[in-house]
Design a protein around this motif. Structure first.
Motif, PDB file in Angstrom:
ATOM      1  N   ILE A   4       0.803  -0.821   0.316  1.00  0.00           N
ATOM      2  CA  ILE A   4       0.301  -0.186   0.570  1.00  0.00           C
ATOM      3  C   ILE A   4       0.770   1.034  -0.345  1.00  0.00           C
ATOM      4  N   PHE A   5       1.826   1.406   1.027  1.00  0.00           N
ATOM      5  CA  PHE A   5       2.935   2.034   1.118  1.00  0.00           C
ATOM      6  C   PHE A   5       3.743   2.897  -0.490  1.00  0.00           C
ATOM      7  N   TRP A   9       1.471   5.232  -2.448  1.00  0.00           N
ATOM      8  CA  TRP A   9       2.022   6.595  -1.749  1.00  0.00           C
ATOM      9  C   TRP A   9       1.376   7.860  -1.560  1.00  0.00           C
ATOM     10  N   ASN A  10       0.818   7.702  -3.328  1.00  0.00           N
ATOM     11  CA  ASN A  10       0.608   9.723  -2.894  1.00  0.00           C
ATOM     12  C   ASN A  10      -0.330   9.915  -1.545  1.00  0.00           C
ATOM     13  N   ASN A  11      -1.554   8.820  -2.277  1.00  0.00           N
ATOM     14  CA  ASN A  11      -2.946   9.408  -1.270  1.00  0.00           C
ATOM     15  C   ASN A  11      -2.464   8.393   0.054  1.00  0.00           C
ATOM     16  N   VAL A  12      -1.845   7.725   0.442  1.00  0.00           N
ATOM     17  CA  VAL A  12      -1.526   7.452   1.897  1.00  0.00           C
ATOM     18  C   VAL A  12      -0.579   9.623   2.405  1.00  0.00           C
ATOM     19  N   GLY A 162      -7.418   8.279   9.000  1.00  0.00           N
ATOM     20  CA  GLY A 162      -8.563   7.958   9.704  1.00  0.00           C
ATOM     21  C   GLY A 162      -9.407   6.675   9.088  1.00  0.00           C
ATOM     22  N   LYS A 163      -8.905   7.074   7.711  1.00  0.00           N
ATOM     23  CA  LYS A 163      -9.835   7.167   6.595  1.00  0.00           C
ATOM     24  C   LYS A 163      -9.521   5.786   6.035  1.00  0.00           C
ATOM     25  N   LEU A 164      -8.211   4.975   6.233  1.00  0.00           N
ATOM     26  CA  LEU A 164      -7.043   3.707   6.168  1.00  0.00           C
ATOM     27  C   LEU A 164      -7.778   3.302   6.918  1.00  0.00           C
ATOM     28  N   ILE A 165      -7.918   3.825   8.281  1.00  0.00           N
ATOM     29  CA  ILE A 165      -7.879   2.333   9.694  1.00  0.00           C
ATOM     30  C   ILE A 165      -9.722   2.192   8.624  1.00  0.00           C
ATOM     31  N   TYR A 166     -10.016   2.730   9.001  1.00  0.00           N
ATOM     32  CA  TYR A 166     -11.801   3.026   9.286  1.00  0.00           C
ATOM     33  C   TYR A 166     -12.527   1.942   7.458  1.00  0.00           C
ATOM     34  N   LYS A 176      -4.675  -2.467   5.279  1.00  0.00           N
ATOM     35  CA  LYS A 176      -4.787  -1.026   5.217  1.00  0.00           C
ATOM     36  C   LYS A 176      -5.167  -0.223   6.193  1.00  0.00           C
ATOM     37  N   LEU A 177      -5.760  -1.077   7.803  1.00  0.00           N
ATOM     38  CA  LEU A 177      -5.573  -1.046   9.033  1.00  0.00           C
ATOM     39  C   LEU A 177      -4.645  -0.154   9.461  1.00  0.00           C
ATOM     40  N   LEU A 178      -3.092  -0.771   9.264  1.00  0.00           N
ATOM     41  CA  LEU A 178      -2.120  -0.526  10.068  1.00  0.00           C
ATOM     42  C   LEU A 178      -1.786   0.580   8.916  1.00  0.00           C
ATOM     43  N   ALA A 179      -1.292   0.951   7.662  1.00  0.00           N
ATOM     44  CA  ALA A 179      -1.444   1.607   6.869  1.00  0.00           C
ATOM     45  C   ALA A 179      -1.544   3.000   7.463  1.00  0.00           C
ATOM     46  N   GLY A 180      -2.498   3.014   8.096  1.00  0.00           N
ATOM     47  CA  GLY A 180      -3.357   4.242   8.174  1.00  0.00           C
ATOM     48  C   GLY A 180      -2.678   3.891  10.161  1.00  0.00           C
ATOM     49  N   ALA A 181      -2.360   3.176  10.736  1.00  0.00           N
ATOM     50  CA  ALA A 181      -2.568   3.780  12.601  1.00  0.00           C
ATOM     51  C   ALA A 181      -1.251   3.633  12.197  1.00  0.00           C
ATOM     52  N   ILE A 182       0.353   3.110  12.455  1.00  0.00           N
ATOM     53  CA  ILE A 182       0.959   3.447  11.812  1.00  0.00           C
ATOM     54  C   ILE A 182       1.800   4.663  11.941  1.00  0.00           C
ATOM     55  N   PRO A 183       1.357   4.975  10.896  1.00  0.00           N
ATOM     56  CA  PRO A 183       1.982   6.641  10.372  1.00  0.00           C
ATOM     57  C   PRO A 183       0.890   7.069  11.346  1.00  0.00           C
TER      58      PRO A 183
END
Length: 210
Positions: A4-5, A9-12, A162-166, A176-183
């Motif tokens: 995902i990163f 990456w541009n969306n993240v 939070g969008k990635l997390i949810y 996806k959850l980790l891609a939002g939570a870790i950053p």
């Protein structure tokens, strides 16, 4: 998660910038309002007690409930999250600023008065510089709280990490959850570390000056 990163990456990055924008803006407004309020509180016990009761009351409201209350008046979007973050950031900033300003050495204040300083000069040249490490400690707490609460901003259409997390929760996608939570977690740790270092540096400067 790493895919995902790499692939998105541009969306993240965009979601991370949205998260930073909401967190910093909410805390910035809290600083601009909270520090002057703390100064006023040092001059009036009645005002100090009233403001402390009010900010403590706000702090007892669950973050999601506060977001929904603000949503009624401001609608969906960044502004709702920023106002909620502003409200939650007020308590640590006001309390620390009030404590710091109230505990400035009276001897130094009297020395400033003896030198002919005005109230404004005493505030900006003596009280605020000496209480800055304590004020920064409040800002540090406010930033970490803001980064955490901003993750639920997606529920009111504000985006952020939070969008990635949810999305991850809704689709049972751990990546996806980790891609939002870790950053978000790393951002909170980074801000805590940077402001903490600045706080320690100011404390060392005060000790050397003494």
């Amino acid at each position: 998660m790493f895919e995902i990163f790499v692939d998105d990456w541009n969306n993240v990055l965009m979601l991370l910038l949205e998260h930073i924008y909401m967190s910093f803006t909410g805390v910035l407004f809290a600083i601009l309002i909270g520090v002057p309020l703390a100064v006023a509180m040092t001059k009036s016990k009645v005002l100090a007690q009233s403001i402390q009761v009010l900010i403590n009351l706000v702090q007892t409201i669950p973050s999601l409930a506060l977001l929904l209350i603000v949503l009624i008046f401001l609608g969906l979007g960044y502004q709702t999250v920023i106002v909620a973050l502003f409200c939650y950031s007020l308590m640590p900033i006001i309390q620390n600023s009030f404590v710091g300003l109230s505990n400035v050495d009276r001897n130094l204040i009297e020395a400033g008065i003896g030198m002919g300083m005005t109230s404004r000069q005493l505030l900006f040249q003596v009280k605020i510089p000496l209480s800055m490490p304590v004020i920064l400690a409040g800002i540090r707490v406010a930033l970490v709280i803001a980064v955490g609460i901003a993750t639920i901003g997606t529920l009111v259409g504000a985006g952020g990490l939070g969008k990635l997390i949810y999305r991850g929760i809704a689709t049972s996608n751990d990546a996806k959850l980790l891609a939002g939570a870790i950053p978000a977690a790393l951002l909170a740790i980074l801000l805590d570390s940077v402001v903490g270092r600045l706080e320690k540096k100011l404390n060392r400067s005060r000790r050397h000056a003494a």
